[in-house]
Motif scaffolding. Structure first.
Motif, PDB file in Angstrom:
ATOM      1  N   VAL A 217       0.838  -1.202   0.000  1.00  0.00           N
ATOM      2  CA  VAL A 217       0.000   0.000   0.000  1.00  0.00           C
ATOM      3  C   VAL A 217       0.876   1.256   0.000  1.00  0.00           C
ATOM      4  N   LEU A 218       1.902   1.261   0.843  1.00  0.00           N
ATOM      5  CA  LEU A 218       2.765   2.436   0.943  1.00  0.00           C
ATOM      6  C   LEU A 218       3.587   2.635  -0.324  1.00  0.00           C
ATOM      7  N   ALA A 219       3.944   1.548  -0.996  1.00  0.00           N
ATOM      8  CA  ALA A 219       4.652   1.670  -2.271  1.00  0.00           C
ATOM      9  C   ALA A 219       3.753   2.330  -3.314  1.00  0.00           C
ATOM     10  N   VAL A 220       2.501   1.891  -3.396  1.00  0.00           N
ATOM     11  CA  VAL A 220       1.564   2.507  -4.339  1.00  0.00           C
ATOM     12  C   VAL A 220       1.340   3.972  -3.974  1.00  0.00           C
ATOM     13  N   ASN A 221       1.282   4.258  -2.692  1.00  0.00           N
ATOM     14  CA  ASN A 221       1.111   5.642  -2.243  1.00  0.00           C
ATOM     15  C   ASN A 221       2.311   6.501  -2.655  1.00  0.00           C
ATOM     16  N   GLU A 222       3.504   5.940  -2.557  1.00  0.00           N
ATOM     17  CA  GLU A 222       4.705   6.671  -2.968  1.00  0.00           C
ATOM     18  C   GLU A 222       4.692   6.938  -4.471  1.00  0.00           C
ATOM     19  N   ILE A 223       4.238   5.954  -5.225  1.00  0.00           N
ATOM     20  CA  ILE A 223       4.146   6.112  -6.682  1.00  0.00           C
ATOM     21  C   ILE A 223       3.148   7.205  -7.042  1.00  0.00           C
ATOM     22  N   ARG A 224       1.983   7.185  -6.389  1.00  0.00           N
ATOM     23  CA  ARG A 224       0.954   8.183  -6.729  1.00  0.00           C
ATOM     24  C   ARG A 224       1.445   9.579  -6.359  1.00  0.00           C
ATOM     25  N   LYS A 225       2.255   9.710  -5.302  1.00  0.00           N
ATOM     26  CA  LYS A 225       2.816  11.022  -4.973  1.00  0.00           C
ATOM     27  C   LYS A 225       3.847  11.440  -6.020  1.00  0.00           C
TER      28      LYS A 225
ATOM     29  N   ALA B 199       2.115  12.610  -9.051  1.00  0.00           N
ATOM     30  CA  ALA B 199       1.090  13.625  -8.771  1.00  0.00           C
ATOM     31  C   ALA B 199      -0.299  13.116  -9.121  1.00  0.00           C
ATOM     32  N   VAL B 200      -0.563  11.873  -8.741  1.00  0.00           N
ATOM     33  CA  VAL B 200      -1.860  11.248  -9.009  1.00  0.00           C
ATOM     34  C   VAL B 200      -2.860  11.694  -7.949  1.00  0.00           C
ATOM     35  N   SER B 201      -4.013  12.187  -8.397  1.00  0.00           N
ATOM     36  CA  SER B 201      -5.047  12.660  -7.479  1.00  0.00           C
ATOM     37  C   SER B 201      -6.003  11.527  -7.127  1.00  0.00           C
ATOM     38  N   MET B 202      -6.203  11.296  -5.840  1.00  0.00           N
ATOM     39  CA  MET B 202      -7.102  10.243  -5.407  1.00  0.00           C
ATOM     40  C   MET B 202      -8.573  10.636  -5.523  1.00  0.00           C
ATOM     41  N   THR B 203      -8.852  11.882  -5.867  1.00  0.00           N
ATOM     42  CA  THR B 203     -10.245  12.310  -6.012  1.00  0.00           C
ATOM     43  C   THR B 203     -10.781  11.987  -7.395  1.00  0.00           C
ATOM     44  N   ASP B 204      -9.916  11.709  -8.339  1.00  0.00           N
ATOM     45  CA  ASP B 204     -10.336  11.386  -9.696  1.00  0.00           C
ATOM     46  C   ASP B 204     -10.736   9.917  -9.771  1.00  0.00           C
ATOM     47  N   PRO B 205     -11.827   9.578 -10.467  1.00  0.00           N
ATOM     48  CA  PRO B 205     -12.238   8.170 -10.563  1.00  0.00           C
ATOM     49  C   PRO B 205     -11.257   7.301 -11.340  1.00  0.00           C
TER      50      PRO B 205
END
Length: 323
Positions: free
Chosen positions: A116-124, A127-133
């Motif tokens: 989970v934390l690896a995916v979170n690091e990737i999205r940061k 600059a991936v927004s978690m509000t977008d579907p």
């Protein structure tokens, strides 16, 4: 897609892998390191009354979700969830992760948290927004390849975050069985496929968004339009020549931009005395976006004493753009 049709597609892949890797000769290929010659042979898979009974070994720490384990492993679960808060994991991502652990029939312990934390690091990093579907597709990431997933967990997280994302899950055939089995539990709306030949790869990519690939055929990755590759603590278990080939296939991606997230031990000695070194991977002229000791992967929570235990060696994680 009707659930019955999805069930048939998963079942077909599972039966194929079972026949070839658990009922066949058991021969290993040149991509099988001395580590997996040992650990891969300890997987246990049987089928009883149409139900699969599977116990993996060395592909992650899987704690079955029983009342006894809920009590016994409570400290691990609590501390693993606290790690997500400490490292500012997106709420939507955390909620998906907890749901997938439940669907997989496992306790949420560190083996889940690290992915989970690896995916979170990737999205940061992207600059991936978690509000977008469709957060990854919004950043022009359409095809992701997970190399060495354990129990299909990282693959399932990505698909739940962005259902239109195409994910290719690569693993040694005996281990890939577990990725398929647990994806079946978590991704019930998918049309899964297994890539078995170089010819027709584009047709499979056009018709499916969940694709499995045996690492024995990892050369099929060459030239595919993969935007993002992910490897979490499994390259450290590969022979250096195999790691070199993975990097070559990644660089041969037909995508405009190719990113790679890698978290592995700085050094690990395989059973045959081969030394695998993180800094010896062929990083070459890749553009480094992040490179540091992984803040959450130097020690792990346990239910015994001491509560926090160190890994056998330090882990580095690096996020790069290969081209």
């Amino acid at each position: 897609m009707p659930r019955g049709e999805t069930e048939v597609m998963y079942q077909s892949i599972l039966e194929d892998l079972y026949q070839r890797y658990y009922q066949g000769s058991g021969d290993t290929s040149s991509v099988t390191s001395s580590f997996w010659h040992d650990f891969g042979g300890r997987h246990a898979v049987t089928i009883e009354d149409g139900q699969w009974k599977a116990m993996g070994f060395g592909i992650g720490y899987f704690v079955t979700d029983t009342w006894g384990n809920a009590i016994r492993h409570f400290p691990e679960t609590l501390l693993s969830k606290q790690l997500l808060a400490k490292h500012q994991c997106a709420t939507r991502l955390a909620e998906i992760a907890y749901t997938l652990a439940r669907l997989s029939g496992r306790r949420f312990v560190f083996d889940c948290a690290k992915q989970v934390l690896a995916v979170n690091e990737i999205r940061k990093g992207l600059a991936v927004s978690m509000t977008d579907p469709h957060p990854f597709r919004k950043r022009d990431v359409r095809v992701v390849c997970v190399i060495g997933d354990g129990y299909g967990y990282c693959t399932s997280i990505l698909k739940r975050l962005d259902p239109e994302l195409t994910v290719i899950s690569v693993n040694l055939g005996r281990s890939l069985f577990f990725d398929v089995l647990y994806s079946k539990k978590c991704l019930t709306e998918e049309r899964p496929a297994i890539m078995t030949a170089m010819g027709g790869r584009e047709d499979i990519l056009g018709a499916h968004t969940l694709i499995f690939l045996e690492a024995e055929n990892y050369q099929y990755l060459s030239g595919l339009p993969v935007d993002l590759f992910i490897n979490i603590t499994s390259m450290q278990e590969m022979e250096p020549g195999v790691v070199d080939n993975y990097f070559r296939y990644m660089r041969e991606s037909s995508a405009d931009k190719v990113h790679f997230y890698c978290c592995n031990r700085l050094e690990k000695r395989l059973p045959d005395s081969t030394l695998v070194n993180f800094h010896d991977y062929p990083w070459n002229n890749s553009t480094v976006l992040m490179d540091e000791l992984c803040a959450w992967h130097q020690r792990y929570p346990s239910s015994g004493i001491p509560v926090w235990r160190k890994f056998d060696g330090p882990h580095q994680h690096r996020f790069v753009r290969l081209k």
